[in-house]
Scaffold this motif. Structure first.
Motif, PDB file in Angstrom:
ATOM      1  N   UNK A 154      -1.280  10.114  -7.646  1.00  0.00           N
ATOM      2  CA  UNK A 154      -0.488   9.096  -6.968  1.00  0.00           C
ATOM      3  C   UNK A 154      -1.397   8.255  -6.118  1.00  0.00           C
ATOM      4  N   UNK A 155      -0.861   7.193  -5.555  1.00  0.00           N
ATOM      5  CA  UNK A 155      -1.740   6.332  -4.781  1.00  0.00           C
ATOM      6  C   UNK A 155      -0.992   5.138  -4.247  1.00  0.00           C
ATOM      7  N   UNK A 156      -1.686   4.045  -4.113  1.00  0.00           N
ATOM      8  CA  UNK A 156      -1.048   2.843  -3.574  1.00  0.00           C
ATOM      9  C   UNK A 156       0.028   2.334  -4.525  1.00  0.00           C
ATOM     10  N   UNK A 157       0.856   1.419  -4.035  1.00  0.00           N
ATOM     11  CA  UNK A 157       1.971   0.908  -4.809  1.00  0.00           C
ATOM     12  C   UNK A 157       1.571   0.583  -6.236  1.00  0.00           C
ATOM     13  N   UNK A 158       2.208   1.179  -7.250  1.00  0.00           N
ATOM     14  CA  UNK A 158       1.768   0.965  -8.624  1.00  0.00           C
ATOM     15  C   UNK A 158       2.020  -0.459  -9.091  1.00  0.00           C
ATOM     16  N   UNK A 159       1.177  -0.899 -10.011  1.00  0.00           N
ATOM     17  CA  UNK A 159       1.363  -2.201 -10.637  1.00  0.00           C
ATOM     18  C   UNK A 159       2.478  -2.024 -11.657  1.00  0.00           C
ATOM     19  N   UNK A 160       3.639  -2.572 -11.403  1.00  0.00           N
ATOM     20  CA  UNK A 160       4.794  -2.252 -12.238  1.00  0.00           C
ATOM     21  C   UNK A 160       4.852  -3.080 -13.513  1.00  0.00           C
ATOM     22  N   UNK A 161       4.426  -4.311 -13.438  1.00  0.00           N
ATOM     23  CA  UNK A 161       4.554  -5.188 -14.605  1.00  0.00           C
ATOM     24  C   UNK A 161       3.193  -5.482 -15.204  1.00  0.00           C
TER      25      UNK A 161
END
Lengths: 81, 492
Positions: free
Chosen positions: B128-135
């Motif tokens: 896990x980590x920083x906000x995932x790149x969703x798109x």
């Protein structure tokens, strides 16, 4: 004059290894230089030629170290005595 | 073609529909599609935090694992370009590729390297980590991959594939293999080459489960796993089947109750092994592809369906056109030989920074493969061979000049030439044979041991023979054909 170790001689011949590569019983086959699935097949072919019989799958699976090869050959010698 | 313009979008769709479905099965634990896609997003986010921009090239050099797949798709997610490289590649070659593709970063595991910008695979793909790149930020016409392949001149060529290319290839393969989301497929092929990578891309398209293996070093254990998992799919090169046959006898027959399909590629299959496989797996769809990195899976044959056409390598893959052309690129009629030319949406965009090679290879007719063959009246393709001297060792290509140059550096060797000969064990198709000229006999074992530090294992000659002189033309070029004739070997 001491006779050459037949297991070591077979491995050096089968895998074309120089004399400086250590091949004591504790050595895992996967750690031998140049070991891969082709080397595995070459070794099985040489063992079958030496033993004059085909190895079954259990025997092949059990060959993971130099010592295992020695055990196989010694066991075959015991059977033939 | 199914909805979605890139494999990234198909992955998201598959994970949304069935996040709990297994993506990977490993000894360390299973990974579901929900976790797989989440970690891709986190990894892409970390790469962006390192300043990676769309279009930049990122090397990926690691043994097979789900984390390699995460990193691969994360690179795509960011709009960057993946450059998969075999994990055992010599350091000099790794540095060369890094420089040639102007790489921004190398993701590495399991080796030491002096590359200027590296990050460990484990660190970049952690849970896990920083906000995932969703798109995903990739479009069909954007570059997805650069796969470096061996060329005939001794210089590697970077094959540039777009997202549209790799999606098209995956669609074509799936249409022929007829695999789907419920399949469990075992893949002991490197993800750095077109064959293994193609299976990973098909997984992204279909949403099936994959069992990644690093190699076939334990054939009996591999087969046991295939049966215990009740795997429905398998991808393997012909030399892998030779090894399974030799070491496990007919045990592959125990997989016949659950193995629905096999994909084979990279080299021809021996006729007797082909017949053996058909007997062992009478109800399995045994699919063998012909293709190039530049044109993935251009043709397919299915062994059972094409049993009455010995020698064929099949027909054009779905959505692909194959023609036979003469030197002027005019189409020749059926049963006439010429160059195999392939056209389809999976054909590469270009060779990286090589417009000359690109122009020579790509035409309005399609990709010129350099292979020669003919089509019969029903469109079945027959391959006659190549005019160059590449040696095919178990699907891996060896440029003889590269090996020869190394051998000449060995003390005592004056000259050397390599040819391909049939593998004496009948496993790998061909092996390398070296003819060497030396003032005094050179230790073969010593030469091989020295070469192990210089070359990948498959390039090391299986046979080395001393000779008095190498036959050459007046301009000094080695006449390998004379050596093949003298050797009585078939070099194709």
């Amino acid at each position: 004059m001491t006779n050459p170790d037949p297991v070591v001689a077979l491995l050096r011949s089968s895998l074309q290894l120089t004399d400086d590569v250590p091949l004591d019983d504790a050595v895992e086959l996967s750690a031998v230089p140049g070991w891969d699935s082709f080397a595995h097949v070459r070794l099985v072919i040489e063992l079958e030629a030496l033993l004059d019989r085909r190895l079954d799958m259990d025997e092949i699976v059990a060959l993971t170290s130099i010592g295992d090869i020695r055990t196989l050959l010694n066991g075959n010698s015991a059977k033939s005595n | 073609m199914t909805a979605g313009s890139t494999l990234a979008q198909h992955l998201i769709r598959n994970a949304s529909r069935a996040p709990e479905r297994n993506a990977f099965l490993t000894r360390e634990g299973d990974m579901q599609y929900g976790e797989f896609v989440a970690r891709i997003g986190w990894t892409a986010s970390r790469l962006r935090a390192r300043g990676i921009e769309p279009g930049e090239r990122i090397l990926l050099c690691a043994p097979n694992s789900p984390e390699v797949a995460i990193a691969y798709f994360a690179i795509h997610w960011l709009g960057a370009v993946a450059v998969p490289v075999e994990p055992g590649i010599p350091e000099a070659s790794l540095r060369w590729i890094f420089a040639d593709c102007d790489a921004r970063l190398a993701i590495v595991e399991g080796r030491e390297t002096d590359l200027p910008e590296i990050v460990s695979l484990g660190a970049i793909t952690a849970g896990s980590g920083p906000g995932p790149l969703r798109d995903p930020c990739c479009e069909p016409n954007d570059d997805a991959d650069i796969l470096y392949t061996t060329g005939t001149t001794g210089t590697r060529k970077g094959v540039v594939l777009t997202h549209g290319n790799i999606l098209s290839a995956a669609v074509n393969i799936t249409e022929f293999l007829r695999n789907g989301e419920n399949d469990i497929e075992v893949v002991p092929l490197p993800l750095s080459h077109s064959f293994g990578l193609g299976r990973l891309r098909c997984m992204a398209l279909n949403g099936n489960c994959v069992v990644l293996e690093r190699n076939l070093s334990n054939p009996a254990g591999f087969l046991k796993q295939l049966v215990d998992l009740r795997a429905t799919g398998l991808a393997l090169v012909p030399s892998g089947f030779e090894i399974l046959r030799r070491l496990t006898r007919d045990c592959i027959g125990t997989a016949s109750t659950h193995l629905r399909y096999i994909e084979i590629g990279s080299m021809p299959m021996r006729d007797d092994t082909r017949g053996w496989l058909m007997r062992m797996l009478p109800d399995t769809r045994i699919c063998h592809h012909y293709g190039l990195t530049e044109a993935s899976r251009a043709a397919f044959t299915e062994y059972h369906s094409d049993a009455d056409r010995p020698g064929t390598i099949g027909r054009a893959a779905p959505n692909v056109e194959i023609t036979i052309r003469d030197e002027m690129l005019a189409t020749v009629p059926a049963r006439k030989t010429g160059e195999i030319v392939v056209r389809g949406a999976m054909v590469m965009r270009e060779y990286w920074k090589r417009p000359d090679l690109t122009a020579a290879a790509l035409s309005e007719s399609g990709l010129r493969t350099g292979d020669h063959g003919y089509l019969d009246e029903d469109g079945y393709l027959y391959l006659l061979g190549r005019e160059d001297d590449l040696i095919n060792v178990g699907g891996l290509k060896v440029i003889p000049e590269e090996v020869e140059e190394k051998i000449r550096q060995y003390p005592g060797v004056r000259d050397a030439v390599c040819i391909g000969i049939p593998d004496p064990l009948g496993l790998s198709g061909q092996c390398v044979k070296a003819f060497i000229v030396a003032d005094t006999p050179v230790s073969v074992a010593g030469l091989k041991a020295w070469l192990r530090g210089q070359l990948e294992e498959y390039k090391i000659p299986g046979v080395i023979e001393h000779c008095a002189e190498i036959p050459r033309t007046s301009s000094g070029k080695p006449q390998r054909y004379k050596l093949r004739e003298l050797d009585g070997a078939n070099g194709s």
